[in-house]
Design a protein around this motif. Sequence first.
Motif, short mmCIF file in Angstrom:
data_model
loop_
_atom_site.label_atom_id
_atom_site.label_comp_id
_atom_site.label_asym_id
_atom_site.label_seq_id
_atom_site.Cartn_x
_atom_site.Cartn_y
_atom_site.Cartn_z
N ALA A 243 -26.86 -9.54 30.24
CA ALA A 243 -26.55 -8.94 31.55
C ALA A 243 -25.32 -8.04 31.49
CB ALA A 243 -26.35 -10.03 32.60
N GLY A 244 -24.30 -8.47 30.74
CA GLY A 244 -23.10 -7.64 30.64
C GLY A 244 -23.44 -6.31 29.97
N ASP A 245 -24.15 -6.39 28.88
CA ASP A 245 -24.52 -5.18 28.16
C ASP A 245 -25.42 -4.29 29.00
OD1 ASP A 245 -24.32 -3.85 25.55
OD2 ASP A 245 -26.51 -4.06 25.57
N PHE A 246 -26.33 -4.90 29.75
CA PHE A 246 -27.25 -4.13 30.59
C PHE A 246 -26.48 -3.41 31.71
CE2 PHE A 246 -30.63 -3.37 33.63
CZ PHE A 246 -31.72 -3.07 32.84
N ALA A 247 -25.56 -4.13 32.34
CA ALA A 247 -24.73 -3.50 33.38
C ALA A 247 -23.94 -2.35 32.78
CB ALA A 247 -23.79 -4.52 34.01
N PHE A 248 -23.43 -2.57 31.58
CA PHE A 248 -22.63 -1.57 30.87
C PHE A 248 -23.46 -0.32 30.58
CE2 PHE A 248 -20.70 0.16 27.03
CZ PHE A 248 -19.34 0.07 27.27
N ARG A 249 -24.69 -0.53 30.09
CA ARG A 249 -25.50 0.62 29.67
C ARG A 249 -26.27 1.23 30.81
NH1 ARG A 249 -29.55 0.00 25.87
NH2 ARG A 249 -29.80 -2.24 26.19
N VAL A 250 -26.81 0.39 31.72
CA VAL A 250 -27.71 0.89 32.76
C VAL A 250 -27.00 1.02 34.11
CG1 VAL A 250 -29.84 0.44 34.04
CG2 VAL A 250 -29.73 -0.04 31.59
N ARG B 87 -19.44 -7.58 25.21
CA ARG B 87 -19.42 -7.06 26.58
C ARG B 87 -20.10 -8.02 27.54
NH1 ARG B 87 -21.23 -1.34 24.17
NH2 ARG B 87 -23.25 -2.33 24.18
N GLU B 88 -20.14 -9.29 27.19
CA GLU B 88 -20.84 -10.27 28.03
C GLU B 88 -19.84 -11.17 28.75
OE1 GLU B 88 -23.94 -10.23 28.72
OE2 GLU B 88 -24.34 -8.61 27.32
N PRO B 89 -20.17 -11.56 29.97
CA PRO B 89 -19.34 -12.56 30.67
C PRO B 89 -19.17 -13.79 29.80
CG PRO B 89 -21.10 -11.75 32.08
CD PRO B 89 -21.35 -11.18 30.73
N LYS B 228 -17.77 4.95 33.89
CA LYS B 228 -18.81 4.18 34.57
C LYS B 228 -18.98 2.81 33.89
CE LYS B 228 -23.15 4.68 33.34
NZ LYS B 228 -24.47 5.24 33.01
N ARG B 229 -19.01 2.84 32.58
CA ARG B 229 -19.22 1.61 31.83
C ARG B 229 -18.04 0.64 31.98
NH1 ARG B 229 -22.53 3.29 26.44
NH2 ARG B 229 -24.41 3.85 27.57
N ALA B 232 -18.51 -1.15 35.14
CA ALA B 232 -19.51 -2.21 34.99
C ALA B 232 -18.89 -3.45 34.36
CB ALA B 232 -20.68 -1.71 34.15
N LEU B 233 -18.07 -3.22 33.34
CA LEU B 233 -17.42 -4.32 32.65
C LEU B 233 -16.47 -5.08 33.58
CD1 LEU B 233 -17.76 -5.10 29.68
CD2 LEU B 233 -15.68 -3.84 29.19
N THR B 236 -18.63 -7.35 35.81
CA THR B 236 -19.26 -8.53 35.21
C THR B 236 -18.25 -9.47 34.57
OG1 THR B 236 -19.71 -7.26 33.20
CG2 THR B 236 -21.49 -7.43 34.79
N CYS B 237 -17.07 -8.98 34.21
CA CYS B 237 -16.13 -9.81 33.44
C CYS B 237 -14.69 -9.78 33.94
CB CYS B 237 -16.10 -9.35 31.97
SG CYS B 237 -17.68 -9.10 31.19
#
Lengths: 304, 304, 304, 304
Positions: A243-250, B87-89, B228-229, B232-233, B236-237
């Motif tokens: 999910a973190g990576d997906f939020a980051f990329r998408v 890049r994950e929680p 943007k990324r 997102a990070l 999520t984190c």
Amino acid sequence: MDYSAILHEIRERLAPVIGQGRVASYIPELATVSPQHFGMAVVCIDGTVHSIGDADVPFSIQSISKLFTLVMALQCEGDALWQRIGREPSGNPFNSLVQLEHEHGKPRNPFINAGALVLSDILCTRYAVPETAVVEFLRKLAGHENIHYDRRVAKSERDTAHRNAAMAYFMKSFGNLKNPVGQVLDAYCRHCAIEMSCIDLARAVTFLANHGVLPRSGERLLTASAAKRLNALMLTCGTYDAAGDFAFRVGLPAKSGVGGGILALVPGECGVCVWSPGLEPSGNSLAGSLALETFTTLTGRSIF
Amino acid sequence: MDYSAILHEIRERLAPVIGQGRVASYIPELATVSPQHFGMAVVCIDGTVHSIGDADVPFSIQSISKLFTLVMALQCEGDALWQRIGREPSGNPFNSLVQLEHEHGKPRNPFINAGALVLSDILCTRYAVPETAVVEFLRKLAGHENIHYDRRVAKSERDTAHRNAAMAYFMKSFGNLKNPVGQVLDAYCRHCAIEMSCIDLARAVTFLANHGVLPRSGERLLTASAAKRLNALMLTCGTYDAAGDFAFRVGLPAKSGVGGGILALVPGECGVCVWSPGLEPSGNSLAGSLALETFTTLTGRSIF
Amino acid sequence: MDYSAILHEIRERLAPVIGQGRVASYIPELATVSPQHFGMAVVCIDGTVHSIGDADVPFSIQSISKLFTLVMALQCEGDALWQRIGREPSGNPFNSLVQLEHEHGKPRNPFINAGALVLSDILCTRYAVPETAVVEFLRKLAGHENIHYDRRVAKSERDTAHRNAAMAYFMKSFGNLKNPVGQVLDAYCRHCAIEMSCIDLARAVTFLANHGVLPRSGERLLTASAAKRLNALMLTCGTYDAAGDFAFRVGLPAKSGVGGGILALVPGECGVCVWSPGLEPSGNSLAGSLALETFTTLTGRSIF
Amino acid sequence: MDYSAILHEIRERLAPVIGQGRVASYIPELATVSPQHFGMAVVCIDGTVHSIGDADVPFSIQSISKLFTLVMALQCEGDALWQRIGREPSGNPFNSLVQLEHEHGKPRNPFINAGALVLSDILCTRYAVPETAVVEFLRKLAGHENIHYDRRVAKSERDTAHRNAAMAYFMKSFGNLKNPVGQVLDAYCRHCAIEMSCIDLARAVTFLANHGVLPRSGERLLTASAAKRLNALMLTCGTYDAAGDFAFRVGLPAKSGVGGGILALVPGECGVCVWSPGLEPSGNSLAGSLALETFTTLTGRSIF
């Protein structure tokens, strides 16, 4: 925004990777789906439909069903739901029992299997035949009657559902499951076995892009606040441990399934669904993830 | 949007909870800060400033520094950074060693302590005096020279940094720290000890709301995609183990610190910073979280 | 019991496996030891010595030192020691941090690295130069003066001790280490770097076979009860994560080291030491484990 | 050895603690047992019986049954059993799922619930009515016909066996359970519900003290080596997560149950059983543990 042109551009760019990844193989019905499928659809709040490839071919929605059973469970329980299910990313592979033990039988979020079992338990309490209620809800959202669950898929899922049974009994040992485990598993497996196309799913999610109101009828299904919060949950927890990576990329709220579908939405604008059965190790569609990443790049429609 | 009226409304609503929660107590310099402080500032991309309460009182930014050291580390390393940090929680309390062990010394994300130690390590490699480089970067972002780190806070942090030392040595055992551990800890503790006000921080983050471009000068600090990324990070984190809940309730990218500050942003519009030292059990400011939740409720400015 | 004949029989049976396994390679001084070494010694309480092969060649005792630092720490602290160190098998690979976190900085037992760091900490408090005290204790037990630690081994251990440093700082964060971490690590690494032969070690352990009394002098080093309990601890925790299997196959209290030595004892009768540098994945000497299994088969001297 | 005098001395010393601890309360049949019971029996290999207190009162043997189902499973499978069950202490509370996940469905040892479920699975494959086979085996070992399982206890256990069901399904998901989960749970719960007295149990275990040979008949039930190894397993794994401490304090192979029984043995000499329903937090009988510790102190009969 010329979504049709964008969908064509996406398919062109993606052509080399379609067919890559591994098709889910734990039941024969999924294992025999061709990895060459690729479909994508955008359905705007105003009802406009853009699509490409296999966008009208029904596929097994699998975990995407968790999004809709969550909506139904919220309609039943309201915020009391969150006493039985958390709202945090799991930080672990999607079917881990470890975290469930650490948190005394309360699943981290509704989009991991354990959480969705609690959702199914709530629907078992509310409806005599929960799978029928879910199918009818999806028919309303998608705007047509031709939606069913595949009985063979449901049976295969059920026959191999040992790990889900383990989680269900484990939660029952903590008092977090009210109905008999077998009944909950039956319902859960039937929810996963529902078949819909990209167009169906993209249309079904437009009410979440539209602040909780079904566009065609104007019917409010969730409060604006609840809809916003569901979107947040999809962003932080919707794509398994990636999910973190997906939020980051998408950068869009999304929910994926091991059938190869990913359902996303652009708040205020449209639902987007992509389907391609080859999966990444995380369990998300490989081509589907890249297609959505390309979608936000080309449209600039990330929420960030 | 009349942000000044909104800030007044927020303070009025929040009055009953200001002073609640527990002030961080692991070093005397933080333990003696009055829990009655409350400040909040909105700085728009066009430079307009709205503020209330103690918005111009400098406080210890603590983990909010991780956002800015991440920007600097990205400027040094580009995407190669993500080979050393995930890049994950985290799905675990913010200073856990368990996950670090499971993932062979690669921290889950740059906003947990382990991740920020790797950021400090990168800055140690790039700069002779990394804390000076960070302070200078923040002076540029905030637009004035009067930003420093508090040497007594830095020393107290360093004297009690046993758990961070454990994480640093642990990552070093996996080869994921290049400089001597003592040097990395020195830099890390000084970054955490920087003092800024709500207005400073809200202004400093406007470039992330502005797609990577510093509003006053037009200087591009990050590509639009990288900005943007990063957003997102943060979503999520950015708020320890409560990131899912924070996204659910607030719906804005944010980074918090145990000094009681929370820095957030509305993409395309403004930076927002709130400060109130009483903390929730998760380590986020109690009144600060509620203030930001009220902010999105009143402004409708959630990203979802 | 004709131990000499038994040792010959063991060497004959073991010949095909000597040289198998992997020599410890994390420091060059251990990596270059020939895997072809094999020595074994039995020293009875009455002083009789039986030996074969390289039984008089000194080798790096490594974790076998933990047995003797435990005896010394018990002499310092008595049963108060068990407030800082547990007595349960670790159920995890020998240098795991996970369990240490779950149990708030209290190591599971004194034979894992974390536990032995606490032992070294106790000796640092008691002795100005703890490594000298340990060497002198071992000289007394082995009955001669020619026992030393290898300074190059100690230095190599120390230079690569990042994971032990992580554990030490982690325990310090819980208040379970009293002296500066660097000082404790210095002592610990020097204890591990002590060199002794099979004959030395087998003789050194006879007091534990003799209910706590040094056979030659009659000096009581531990109460009979403490000696019995130490034997129990060796059985349940002495051979890393393979202790259950070792008890199952060999059935004698033992402590192993990654230098390839395994020191065991038959209560009421003798000390037994075997050395062969090739290791099993668990970190125990491969030929050494088989030699001791053969020893109990041939002698019937299992404690069970 | 005057065991009768020793038993009297033990009861006298233990009088102040009898009734302390918590009686198991997860099913009503156990919850209503008086905590004031205390019985103890020693049965020597030559058939001599010494007993005191409630030594002839049948109680629910619970996990002590695991020792006997292990013997039967070994008779079925031989060493092939160890491919499905490990031999290492669990290092975790006795019903944890975490370790099972880390080790891919292979229980750490046969004395934790997961391991005993595999034992029951093996007996389900071998016997049409496994609980009858177990009862008959115990009648042979105890030397009389009046041994049964309590149907109400078995039913209560089964009705609340959610966590065991979770473990069983979890192992089935890894292919480590061959029979239907419901059938295995039925058998398992009935094994636990068997009722025997201290005298019965002490006599039943004498064959393990006698190197695998049933004393009265001379029938060999296990090889001497297998008997020795079983004793080792009891020592390292027989008393839940307190096995290390139990070996340290008592120093005898033992298996405990939450009904308050602890069955131990002195190799070459006798079986010993104690019963007192008040439990320590680890799940072992509080007075029972102390009684056995006093037994080894008074007799000097520790194996170490």
